[in-house]
Design an enzyme around this catalytic site. Structure first.
Site, short mmCIF file in Angstrom:
data_model
loop_
_atom_site.label_atom_id
_atom_site.label_comp_id
_atom_site.label_asym_id
_atom_site.label_seq_id
_atom_site.Cartn_x
_atom_site.Cartn_y
_atom_site.Cartn_z
CG ASP A 1 -2.11 0.96 1.02
OD1 ASP A 1 -2.03 1.85 0.14
OD2 ASP A 1 -3.10 0.84 1.76
C1 BGC Z 1 -4.89 3.43 0.19
C2 BGC Z 1 -4.98 2.48 -0.99
C3 BGC Z 1 -4.78 3.25 -2.28
C4 BGC Z 1 -3.46 3.98 -2.22
C5 BGC Z 1 -3.15 4.79 -3.47
C6 BGC Z 1 -3.64 4.28 0.15
O1 BGC Z 1 -3.71 5.27 1.12
O2 BGC Z 1 -4.94 2.71 1.38
O3 BGC Z 1 -6.22 1.83 -1.00
O4 BGC Z 1 -4.84 2.37 -3.37
O5 BGC Z 1 -3.45 4.87 -1.11
O6 BGC Z 1 -3.99 5.89 -3.56
#
Ligand code: BGC
Length: 752
Positions: free
Chosen positions: A231
């Site tokens: 993530d």
């Molecule tokens: C989120 C993800 C997301 C990523 C990119 C993170 O903060 O938890 O679900 O895909 O950011 O935006």
């Protein structure tokens, strides 16, 4: 011609290889220009594209391209329609092709442990079976367009509170039965090209460093073939990550961590083979996209908007209806509530879409030429009581034949990044709904929220229609459902407790910044409420229709099954009403063997079926040994004891109308500790050891202080928990006899 990735990797320097293990910027992988390896772009997800051409961020702050906001996962799960979500995946895959995106970051399948998780709107269900099936279909849909998916957030990320550092503490059984199977099903049925590991720790180890999770479970047990990415910023120890099975760090620039990997290879603490393996896994996925690029793919926003609205009409759940719905358009109807003009249709954070257009219920009513009046009553964006608006709304409701209140949670109430403090609707809305219901018995409430809310007025209104966060076509869908152009067919993918305090995680949710103990174990959602016999406002699987269905005539292809077998369960579904509609057939399995610590029943199959008035169809669902099993930690695997299992079919977890029973036999054995600490009861429960111990007890009749010659239920009950060693203490056996007994027990056990 197939690409020779191994050869390509051989041509790379160590530095080039390590650089490929991290992103270049917010949304791109790195290029290796010398070898012609381009950058690849990815974007959020999950319910539409958040492609940021300009400045990237992971919280939905900066603008992204104009795209279609499809119904969010809380809504799509309620459709119980795998075919539909598969189609949504295809449309999104096509949009990715048109926008040159190699991967869309979704689906998000974390289990809704608490209604308070700020991100529940992005997740499917409290039930892992449903979440897994929906996710697998979505992935298959997207990937059929040769665009990758990234199933997230792996794993046990069920809250926003300290989500980046919190430790999720759960037993292996809890993880395997509740928090992992949605990922497992998706991997086994759809092979997502990538998996996104979560920020949090799991039993002490960050997901990004967690070899048990990323390699043992994901690859060895489930057979995952793609690559794992972090993530955004979820990296802990980058070198350990490579060992654990984490291939790509996002976002970039990751040059410092790339250099650490280079250094680790040079100093011998990391094998270069692991680096090569990671690069190969990443390039396999990215080149699959490149080699299948559909040049000239077009993305028709208007057409996709229409489809998004049609899908939302399949998702909304009719929670209550005394017959007022569908609305009679000839009546005097007033729309009340700011959500009628500004519907809430998506949540905040990284999934936030720059929607190509939004249709409100008022827009839709206008387009349909409906004669409705409108009073705002309360705002859609905050909890603020405006006395003048309040009075105006109550007056208008008095004058009208029917009052339709468009209510819900304002944006700030639920979002990625934080959780809700309670399950309340804004006080100004509760007050107005109550006041309107008092003056007009024909009050209908239309809800726009991403997870359950407390509805203190539920018994006082005539109907409640739950739209969830229904995507940009939500107003069109609401209009079609309210006036009966479409028949509601959504069913709840989660329980609505009366009060948040009833939720099983209540005492262990957001109580400790360091750690979250999953103390309720497998008793999540309906598994808990049923076990406790605790009434809920609306049960898992509940959903009404404008017609009526009967599910009956259950039959099975066989009434016994073994470890490798399957049984087809068939029921008839009849539309006994006067309107065409769709019914959700739900199959639950129940262990009838008194096995301790099992939920009352668990969802193991479902199907959505469309029926004309009077029409009858047969629906067949298949179960196997896994459907009956729990995760037995002593075995390190799935286990169902030999015995009887109830097969329960209905259209809600609290509305089962067709039941039967099957027998199951297994060759699996739960390992027993064959030493003097084993109890008489454990030996009696096992069919292999029971005859040996019974024989011993018969032989002991009359010996020692305990008399076994007469049946004595009290004594038998006490003996159940007596370890063999106590038989010596109480003078019933001596050491020699004990040794002999253990030898016989071991021999019998090993023979079986
Ligand atoms: C989120 C993800 C997301 C990523 C990119 C993170 O903060 O938890 O679900 O895909 O950011 O935006």
């Amino acid at each position: 011609m197939a690409r020779d990735l191994k050869k390509l990797i051989q041509e790379m320097t160590l530095e080039e290889k390590c650089a490929l293990l991290g992103g270049n910027d917010f949304w791109h992988t790195k290029a290796v220009e010398r070898l012609g390896i381009p950058q690849f772009m990815m974007s959020d997800g999950p319910h539409g594209l958040r492609k940021q051409d300009m400045e990237g961020d992971h919280l939905g702050v900066n603008d992204s391209i104009v795209a279609v906001c499809w119904p969010t996962a809380c809504a799509t799960a309620s459709s119980f329609d795998t075919e539909m979500i598969g189609r949504m995946g295809e449309y999104i895959g096509n949009e990715c092709q048109a926008e040159n995106l190699s991967i869309v970051l979704g689906p998000a399948v974390n289990i809704k442990r608490s209604p308070l998780c700020g991100r529940n709107f992005e997740y499917f269900s409290e039930d892992p079976y449903l979440a897994g099936e929906m996710a697998a279909s979505f992935i298959n849909g997207v990937q059929s367009k040769h665009v990758g998916t990234s199933i997230k957030h792996f794993a046990l990320n069920n809250q926003e509170y300290y989500r980046m550092s919190n430790n999720s503490a759960a037993s292996e059984r809890t993880m395997r039965e509740i928090y992992l199977p949605a990922f497992e099903t998706a991997v086994k049925k759809a092979q997502p090209k990538t998996v996104m590991c979560s920020y949090n720790r799991i039993n002490g180890t960050y997901a990004s460093d967690n070899e048990w999770l990323l390699t043992k479970v994901l690859r060895d047990d489930w057979g995952f073939e793609g690559f794992v990415m972090t993530d955004w910023g979820a990296v802990d120890d980058r070198v350990q990550g490579v060992r654990a099975g984490l291939e790509l760090e996002m976002p970039g620039d990751t040059s410092e961590n790339d250099a650490k990997i280079v250094e680790a290879v040079k100093n011998g603490s990391l094998s270069e083979e692991l680096v090569d393996r990671s690069v190969e896994r990443i390039l396999t996925v990215l080149y699959d996209y490149l080699d299948n690029k559909q040049d000239g793919a077009v993305f028709d926003r208007d057409a996709d908007h229409e489809k998004a609205a049609e899908m939302e009409a399949e998702c909304a759940v009719l929670l209550e209806n005394n017959g007022i719905l569908p609305l009679d358009g000839t009546k005097r109807i007033v729309y009340i509530g700011g959500f009628a003009e500004k519907p809430r249709y998506q949540g905040g954070g990284s999934s936030h879409i720059n929607s190509s257009k939004v249709v409100s219920a008022l827009d839709a009513a206008k387009a349909m030429g409906r004669d409705v009046t409108y009073v705002k009553g309360f705002p859609a964006d905050k909890d603020e009581l405006d006395e003048a608006e309040f009075t105006k709304a109550v007056e208008a409701a008095k004058e009208a034949d029917i009052a339709v209140i468009f209510a819900g949670l304002p944006d700030v109430f639920e979002s990625e990044g934080y959780d809700r403090p309670n399950m309340d609707m804004p006080a100004c809305q509760n007050k107005l709904i109550q006041a309107v219901a008092e003056v007009n018995p024909n009050t209908v409430v239309v809800l726009h929220n991403g997870s359950p809310v407390e509805t203190p007025w539920a018994d006082d209104v005539a109907a409640i229609l739950e739209m969830y966060l229904g995507g940009q076509g939500v107003g069109t869908a609401a209009d079609a459902l309210l006036y009966g152009l479409k028949n509601p067919s959504g069913h709840l993918a989660e329980s609505f407790p009366f009060r948040v305090q009833d939720n099983p995680s209540y005492l262990n949710f957001n109580t400790d910044p360091e750690q979250c103990v999953y103390a309720e174990g497998v008793y999540v959602g309906y598994r808990y409420y049923e076990k406790k016999e605790m009434p809920v406002r609306w049960a898992f699987g509940h959903g009404l229709s404008y017609t009526e269905f009967v599910i009956d005539n259950i039959r099975v292809s066989a009434d016994t099954m073994d470890d490798d077998g399957t049984i087809d369960v068939t029921v008839d579904v009849t539309n006994v009403g006067r309107t065409a509609g769709k019914e959700v057939v739900q199959l639950y399995v129940s262990d009838k063997n008194g096995t301790p610590d099992r939920p009352v029943k668990e969802l193991k199959g479902f199907a959505k079926v469309e029926l004309a008035p009077g029409e009858k169809k047969s629906v067949t669902l298949t179960i196997d040994a896994r459907s009956l099993s729990y995760f037995e930690e002593k075995l390190g695997g799935w286990f169902a004891p030999s015995g009887k299992y109830g097969i329960l079919v209905g259209d809600a977890s609290d509305h089962i109308t067709a039941c039967t029973e099957i027998s199951f036999t297994t060759k699996k054995q739960v390992p027993m500790r064959m030493d003097t600490s084993i109890t008489v009861g454990e030996l009696l429960m096992n069919p292999v050891t029971a005859p040996v111990i019974k024989k011993m007890m018969n032989e002991m009749a009359g010996a020692g202080p305990v008399d076994f010659s007469e049946p004595d239920p009290m004594m038998e009950a006490m003996m159940r928990f007596m370890p063999l060693k106590s038989l010596i203490s109480f003078g019933m056996l001596d050491h020699g006899k004990m040794e002999a007994l253990l030898a016989v027990l071991k021999a019998e056990y090993e023979k079986a």
